[in-house]
Design a protein around this motif. Structure first.
Motif, PDB file in Angstrom:
ATOM      1  N   ALA A   1       0.827  -1.211   0.000  1.00  0.00           N
ATOM      2  CA  ALA A   1       0.000   0.000   0.000  1.00  0.00           C
ATOM      3  C   ALA A   1       0.862   1.261   0.000  1.00  0.00           C
ATOM      4  CB  ALA A   1      -0.943  -0.012   1.204  1.00  0.00           C
ATOM      5  N   LEU A   2       1.936   1.258   0.765  1.00  0.00           N
ATOM      6  CA  LEU A   2       2.822   2.424   0.791  1.00  0.00           C
ATOM      7  C   LEU A   2       3.468   2.658  -0.569  1.00  0.00           C
ATOM      8  CD1 LEU A   2       4.476   1.997   4.305  1.00  0.00           C
ATOM      9  CD2 LEU A   2       2.842   3.771   3.601  1.00  0.00           C
ATOM     10  N   ARG A   3       3.883   1.582  -1.217  1.00  0.00           N
ATOM     11  CA  ARG A   3       4.465   1.722  -2.558  1.00  0.00           C
ATOM     12  C   ARG A   3       3.428   2.263  -3.533  1.00  0.00           C
ATOM     13  NH1 ARG A   3       7.950  -3.136  -4.554  1.00  0.00           N
ATOM     14  NH2 ARG A   3       8.088  -1.675  -6.264  1.00  0.00           N
TER      15      ARG A   3
ATOM     16  N   SER B   1       8.320   7.456  -0.872  1.00  0.00           N
ATOM     17  CA  SER B   1       9.643   7.579  -1.482  1.00  0.00           C
ATOM     18  C   SER B   1      10.676   6.657  -0.847  1.00  0.00           C
ATOM     19  CB  SER B   1      10.129   9.031  -1.412  1.00  0.00           C
ATOM     20  OG  SER B   1      10.244   9.433  -0.061  1.00  0.00           O
ATOM     21  N   GLU B   2      10.436   6.280   0.388  1.00  0.00           N
ATOM     22  CA  GLU B   2      11.382   5.394   1.077  1.00  0.00           C
ATOM     23  C   GLU B   2      10.612   4.535   2.069  1.00  0.00           C
ATOM     24  OE1 GLU B   2      15.463   5.678   3.758  1.00  0.00           O
ATOM     25  OE2 GLU B   2      14.402   7.502   3.208  1.00  0.00           O
ATOM     26  N   ILE B   3      10.878   3.243   2.029  1.00  0.00           N
ATOM     27  CA  ILE B   3      10.233   2.311   2.958  1.00  0.00           C
ATOM     28  C   ILE B   3      11.343   1.480   3.585  1.00  0.00           C
ATOM     29  CG2 ILE B   3       8.632   0.379   3.221  1.00  0.00           C
ATOM     30  CD1 ILE B   3       7.223   1.444   0.639  1.00  0.00           C
TER      31      ILE B   3
ATOM     32  N   GLN C   1      14.290  -1.354   1.686  1.00  0.00           N
ATOM     33  CA  GLN C   1      15.431  -1.465   2.588  1.00  0.00           C
ATOM     34  C   GLN C   1      15.082  -2.169   3.888  1.00  0.00           C
ATOM     35  OE1 GLN C   1      16.991   2.354   3.736  1.00  0.00           O
ATOM     36  NE2 GLN C   1      18.705   1.481   4.858  1.00  0.00           N
ATOM     37  N   GLN C   2      15.930  -3.126   4.269  1.00  0.00           N
ATOM     38  CA  GLN C   2      15.848  -3.746   5.587  1.00  0.00           C
ATOM     39  C   GLN C   2      16.801  -2.980   6.495  1.00  0.00           C
ATOM     40  OE1 GLN C   2      17.487  -7.685   5.847  1.00  0.00           O
ATOM     41  NE2 GLN C   2      17.387  -7.683   8.071  1.00  0.00           N
ATOM     42  N   ILE C   3      16.368  -2.705   7.724  1.00  0.00           N
ATOM     43  CA  ILE C   3      17.248  -2.045   8.688  1.00  0.00           C
ATOM     44  C   ILE C   3      17.467  -2.961   9.884  1.00  0.00           C
ATOM     45  CG2 ILE C   3      16.716   0.310   7.958  1.00  0.00           C
ATOM     46  CD1 ILE C   3      14.705   0.497  10.259  1.00  0.00           C
ATOM     47  N   ASP C   4      18.605  -2.776  10.557  1.00  0.00           N
ATOM     48  CA  ASP C   4      18.977  -3.655  11.661  1.00  0.00           C
ATOM     49  C   ASP C   4      18.384  -3.237  12.999  1.00  0.00           C
ATOM     50  OD1 ASP C   4      20.547  -5.255   9.975  1.00  0.00           O
ATOM     51  OD2 ASP C   4      22.272  -3.914  10.209  1.00  0.00           O
TER      52      ASP C   4
ATOM     53  N   ALA D   1      10.919   7.728  11.748  1.00  0.00           N
ATOM     54  CA  ALA D   1      10.346   7.779  10.403  1.00  0.00           C
ATOM     55  C   ALA D   1       9.184   8.768  10.399  1.00  0.00           C
ATOM     56  CB  ALA D   1       9.855   6.396  10.001  1.00  0.00           C
ATOM     57  N   ASP D   2       8.825   9.224   9.228  1.00  0.00           N
ATOM     58  CA  ASP D   2       7.624  10.065   9.124  1.00  0.00           C
ATOM     59  C   ASP D   2       6.401   9.262   9.540  1.00  0.00           C
ATOM     60  OD1 ASP D   2       9.033  12.279   8.169  1.00  0.00           O
ATOM     61  OD2 ASP D   2       8.813  11.635   6.092  1.00  0.00           O
TER      62      ASP D   2
END
Length: 162
Positions: free
Chosen positions: A9-11, A16-18, A38-41, A46-47
């Motif tokens: 849904a966000l895409r 612009s960035e997920i 992107q996966q984050i550790d 975030a907004d």
């Protein structure tokens, strides 16, 4: 499943960035890789922060969350897919810290509204739908209204069924 739906849904809405974080790195990698995001550790500001877990459903406290409550100071909007009378600990803490919040019941109502329009071609009666879900809450309550922000219309692109 819900995290994948949120990313999709966000895409579709043009985010612009997920970034995806999960307590289990392999799960985050699977979702992120499946969508090319992107996966984050570690959790980060975030907004929009979306909780796609069941944490908060059974009365856990904000201390049970796998993120630091201080992180919420750097988030603009917090959405929680869990619906619970009075809001989840995450949403209560986010609101206390000045974030706009959206609870799982509002998300459920908006999903139903999209389906209603797809099937009937008519605009859904959002207030009637909210009253119906308040009456038949899964947690057995019917008299508490969560303190959530309810946009008058969905964000651009959110009115399309997947």
């Amino acid at each position: 499943g819900s995290a994948r739906a949120v990313v999709w849904a966000l895409r579709e809405a043009g985010a612009s960035e997920i970034r995806i974080w999960n307590r289990t790195a392999e799960r985050a990698a699977a979702v992120a890789g499946g969508f090319g995001v992107q996966q984050i550790d570690e959790p980060e500001a975030a907004d929009l922060l979306v909780n796609c877990t069941s944490v908060g459903l059974r009365g856990e406290t904000v201390k049970d969350l796998p993120i630091s409550a201080d992180l919420l100071d750097r988030c603009s909007l917090v959405a929680d897919l869990v619906y619970r009378s009075g809001g989840t600990p995450l949403l209560c803490e986010a609101e206390r810290r000045g974030c706009a919040v959206v609870d799982g019941l509002e998300i459920l109502v908006r999903q139903g509204a999209i389906s209603f329009k797809a099937w009937t071609g008519l605009e859904a009666p959002l207030d009637v739908m909210r009253q119906a879900v308040q009456k038949d809450r899964p947690d057995g309550t019917n008299n508490a209204e969560p303190n959530v922000q309810r946009p008058s219309s969905p964000p651009d692109g959110a009115d399309r069924a997947p």
